[in-house]
Design an enzyme around this catalytic site. Structure first.
Site, PDB file in Angstrom:
ATOM      1  N   ARG A 189       0.850  -1.188   0.000  1.00 37.45           N
ATOM      2  CA  ARG A 189       0.000   0.000   0.000  1.00 37.45           C
ATOM      3  C   ARG A 189       0.885   1.238   0.000  1.00 37.45           C
ATOM      4  O   ARG A 189       2.118   1.147   0.111  1.00 37.45           O
ATOM      5  CB  ARG A 189      -0.917   0.016   1.237  1.00 37.45           C
ATOM      6  CG  ARG A 189      -0.187  -0.349   2.519  1.00 37.45           C
ATOM      7  CD  ARG A 189      -0.827   0.179   3.756  1.00 37.45           C
ATOM      8  NE  ARG A 189      -0.726   1.629   3.828  1.00 37.45           N
ATOM      9  CZ  ARG A 189       0.372   2.291   4.174  1.00 37.45           C
ATOM     10  NH1 ARG A 189       1.478   1.655   4.471  1.00 37.45           N
ATOM     11  NH2 ARG A 189       0.359   3.603   4.220  1.00 37.45           N
ATOM     12  N   GLY A 190       0.250   2.396  -0.132  1.00 41.60           N
ATOM     13  CA  GLY A 190       0.982   3.652  -0.167  1.00 41.60           C
ATOM     14  C   GLY A 190       1.253   4.066  -1.598  1.00 41.60           C
ATOM     15  O   GLY A 190       1.708   3.265  -2.410  1.00 41.60           O
ATOM     16  N   ALA A 191       0.979   5.332  -1.905  1.00 38.89           N
ATOM     17  CA  ALA A 191       1.004   5.797  -3.292  1.00 38.89           C
ATOM     18  C   ALA A 191       2.285   5.461  -4.055  1.00 38.89           C
ATOM     19  O   ALA A 191       2.233   4.814  -5.098  1.00 38.89           O
ATOM     20  CB  ALA A 191       0.712   7.298  -3.332  1.00 38.89           C
TER      21      ALA A 191
ATOM     22  N   ARG B 279      -7.038  -0.452  -7.290  1.00 36.81           N
ATOM     23  CA  ARG B 279      -7.535   0.544  -6.346  1.00 36.81           C
ATOM     24  C   ARG B 279      -7.745   1.839  -7.122  1.00 36.81           C
ATOM     25  O   ARG B 279      -6.837   2.279  -7.839  1.00 36.81           O
ATOM     26  CB  ARG B 279      -6.558   0.759  -5.184  1.00 36.81           C
ATOM     27  CG  ARG B 279      -6.397  -0.467  -4.292  1.00 36.81           C
ATOM     28  CD  ARG B 279      -5.649  -0.140  -3.017  1.00 36.81           C
ATOM     29  NE  ARG B 279      -6.449   0.689  -2.122  1.00 36.81           N
ATOM     30  CZ  ARG B 279      -5.973   1.292  -1.033  1.00 36.81           C
ATOM     31  NH1 ARG B 279      -4.696   1.169  -0.725  1.00 36.81           N
ATOM     32  NH2 ARG B 279      -6.756   2.018  -0.275  1.00 36.81           N
TER      33      ARG B 279
ATOM     34  N   GLN C  65      -3.257   2.261  10.330  1.00 32.63           N
ATOM     35  CA  GLN C  65      -1.953   2.357   9.657  1.00 32.63           C
ATOM     36  C   GLN C  65      -0.973   3.225  10.427  1.00 32.63           C
ATOM     37  O   GLN C  65       0.237   3.057  10.305  1.00 32.63           O
ATOM     38  CB  GLN C  65      -2.130   2.902   8.234  1.00 32.63           C
ATOM     39  CG  GLN C  65      -2.864   1.972   7.290  1.00 32.63           C
ATOM     40  CD  GLN C  65      -4.326   2.329   7.161  1.00 32.63           C
ATOM     41  OE1 GLN C  65      -4.947   2.805   8.123  1.00 32.63           O
ATOM     42  NE2 GLN C  65      -4.889   2.137   5.985  1.00 32.63           N
TER      43      GLN C  65
ATOM     44  N   ASP D  57      -2.543  10.467  -2.006  1.00 28.09           N
ATOM     45  CA  ASP D  57      -2.758   9.392  -2.970  1.00 28.09           C
ATOM     46  C   ASP D  57      -3.127   9.931  -4.344  1.00 28.09           C
ATOM     47  O   ASP D  57      -2.955   9.240  -5.344  1.00 28.09           O
ATOM     48  CB  ASP D  57      -3.848   8.449  -2.464  1.00 28.09           C
ATOM     49  CG  ASP D  57      -3.348   7.587  -1.320  1.00 28.09           C
ATOM     50  OD1 ASP D  57      -2.992   6.425  -1.590  1.00 28.09           O
ATOM     51  OD2 ASP D  57      -3.298   8.068  -0.183  1.00 28.09           O
TER      52      ASP D  57
ATOM     53  N   ASN E 218      -6.224  12.054   0.469  1.00 24.51           N
ATOM     54  CA  ASN E 218      -5.338  11.289   1.348  1.00 24.51           C
ATOM     55  C   ASN E 218      -6.207  10.470   2.292  1.00 24.51           C
ATOM     56  O   ASN E 218      -7.438  10.599   2.290  1.00 24.51           O
ATOM     57  CB  ASN E 218      -4.405  12.220   2.119  1.00 24.51           C
ATOM     58  CG  ASN E 218      -3.291  11.467   2.827  1.00 24.51           C
ATOM     59  OD1 ASN E 218      -2.545  10.731   2.189  1.00 24.51           O
ATOM     60  ND2 ASN E 218      -3.191  11.626   4.136  1.00 24.51           N
ATOM     61  N   LYS E 219      -5.571   9.617   3.076  1.00 25.01           N
ATOM     62  CA  LYS E 219      -6.301   8.729   3.969  1.00 25.01           C
ATOM     63  C   LYS E 219      -7.376   9.487   4.745  1.00 25.01           C
ATOM     64  O   LYS E 219      -7.152  10.597   5.227  1.00 25.01           O
ATOM     65  CB  LYS E 219      -5.319   8.066   4.933  1.00 25.01           C
ATOM     66  CG  LYS E 219      -5.943   7.067   5.888  1.00 25.01           C
ATOM     67  CD  LYS E 219      -6.664   5.950   5.146  1.00 25.01           C
ATOM     68  CE  LYS E 219      -5.760   5.180   4.210  1.00 25.01           C
ATOM     69  NZ  LYS E 219      -6.463   4.142   3.441  1.00 25.01           N
TER      70      LYS E 219
END
Length: 390
Positions: free
Chosen positions: A64-66, A98, A212, A253, A263-264
């Site tokens: 995960r993570g951009a 995603r 996270q 993201d 973003n999250k």
């Protein structure tokens, strides 16, 4: 043979196991991932031999993570090509694993484009696959460099915004070596401040519902020897009110052409709190996260995730009630409906600055963002706002 770009030296020091690497055992190439769903309880790896396995890892947030999603997407295309699968089908599946993270499609397009270009020149299947792998390695190497450059620009910005050091920084979700070939995005800046002796305290939002922050950012902060504290997301307001936050640093993201930042989920409330309390709110992301084809924040597709992530408290494998994978504890009545967007969108007027590998954008405007993205390399100069762009 292990990929020479599996992780930067600095990134390797911050993780027990590289977040992602390419390997070529006798039975065929594989993409090896550090399974982030098991952290911090267990440091385990996933071995992906085909694209469906990698897509599953992406969707379950094992990877995960951009920036890392861009790297994974590129290697996924290379994996399909090397193992003789249909590259176009693989690229399509990967790119839509995603919907919000723009880097995923970016990495896929880079590797798929290199494959098609080689094939179009009449190269054989093996040569075309090698071209896709070379491009994936280039995406990986560029991310390592971008991470280091963002850390430098971000540290300089903190020096301008908060002269004197002793920074107390609040962050959300996870933006470190777990999401990058290098040391990450926002957490790379925090690391730079820590190494410079300028970090007094890192405040780590737990980041509900999948934690996270508590699971991953705290894991990285502890390994780096930072002074940090984990807090419930809802406690951030009391921290601001007590004057305990000097700056907010987050990742992204997707950044729309107008400077809106996805973003999250939970990032937007922090931006509102920061504005009210006159605290800088800084986004750290590579230019590959900027999507100039998405005109404004309202156009960003926000991923909706399963309601069970909210109604159940997921635990790492081996720690559930039954001790099995995916075990969890119900925290809402059976049948309760849940609202679970993976991201929220912060408008540009609430963003103090966007830090990229090409320099700092402040104030955040459509023209400034387009200008940064139009040039891959900047000569050293001072912009009108006194911030270094390179």
């Amino acid at each position: 043979m292990a990929d020479q770009y599996e992780v930067s030296e600095a990134g390797a020091q911050s993780l027990a196991i590289p977040s992602l690497r390419w390997e070529e055992p006798p039975e065929g190439p594989v993409v090896v991932l550090l399974d982030q769903t098991r952290l911090p309880a267990e440091e385990a790896e996933l071995v992906c031999t085909d694209v469906p396995a990698l897509v599953q890892a992406i969707r379950t947030l094992a990877v995960r993570g951009a920036p890392l999603l861009g790297i994974a997407g590129a290697y996924g295309v290379a994996l399909a090509a090397a193992r003789g699968f249909d590259v176009d089908d693989a690229a399509e599946t990967l790119a839509h694993a995603r919907p919000t993270a723009v880097n995923l499609g970016y990495g896929v397009r880079r590797a798929a484009g290199a494959y098609r270009e080689a094939a179009g020149r009449g190269a054989g299947a093996e040569a075309a696959a090698a071209a896709a792998l070379a491009e994936a390695r280039a995406v990986h190497a560029e991310d390592i460099e971008a991470s280091a450059r963002m850390a430098g620009h971000g540290l300089a910005l903190l020096g301008e915004l908060l002269p004197g050091g002793g920074h107390r920084i609040l962050t959300h979700c996870n933006t470190g070596a777990l999401v990058s070939g290098g040391e990450g995005t926002a957490l790379a800046v925090v690391r730079a401040a820590h190494r410079a002796g300028e970090l007094q305290r890192l405040w780590v939002d737990e980041t509900r519902p999948l934690l996270q922050g508590a699971r991953l950012t705290a894991y990285e902060a502890a390994r780096a020897g930072m002074a940090y504290s984990v807090l419930a997301d809802g406690a951030a307001g009391s921290l601001f009110a007590a004057g305990e936050v000097d700056a907010v640093l987050i990742g992204a993201d997707r950044i729309a052409a107008d400077g809106s930042v996805a973003n999250k989920v939970g990032s937007y409330p922090l931006a509102v709190l920061a504005r009210y309390h006159h605290v800088p709110f800084v986004v750290v992301a590579p230019t590959s996260t900027v999507d100039l084809e998405t005109e404004q924040g309202a156009d960003i597709e926000v991923e909706q995730r399963p309601g069970s992530e909210v109604t159940e408290l997921s635990l790492p494998p081996g720690q559930g009630v039954e001790g099995g994978a995916g075990a969890g504890i119900a925290v809402a009545p059976l049948g309760a409906q849940a609202y679970n967007p993976a991201f929220d969108v912060t408008p540009p007027e609430l963003v103090t600055a966007i830090v990229t590998e090409a320099g700092v954008i402040s104030p955040v405007t459509r023209d400034a963002l387009a200008e940064v993205c139009s040039t891959s390399r900047w000569s050293k100069s001072r912009s009108g706002n006194g911030m270094m762009a390179e």
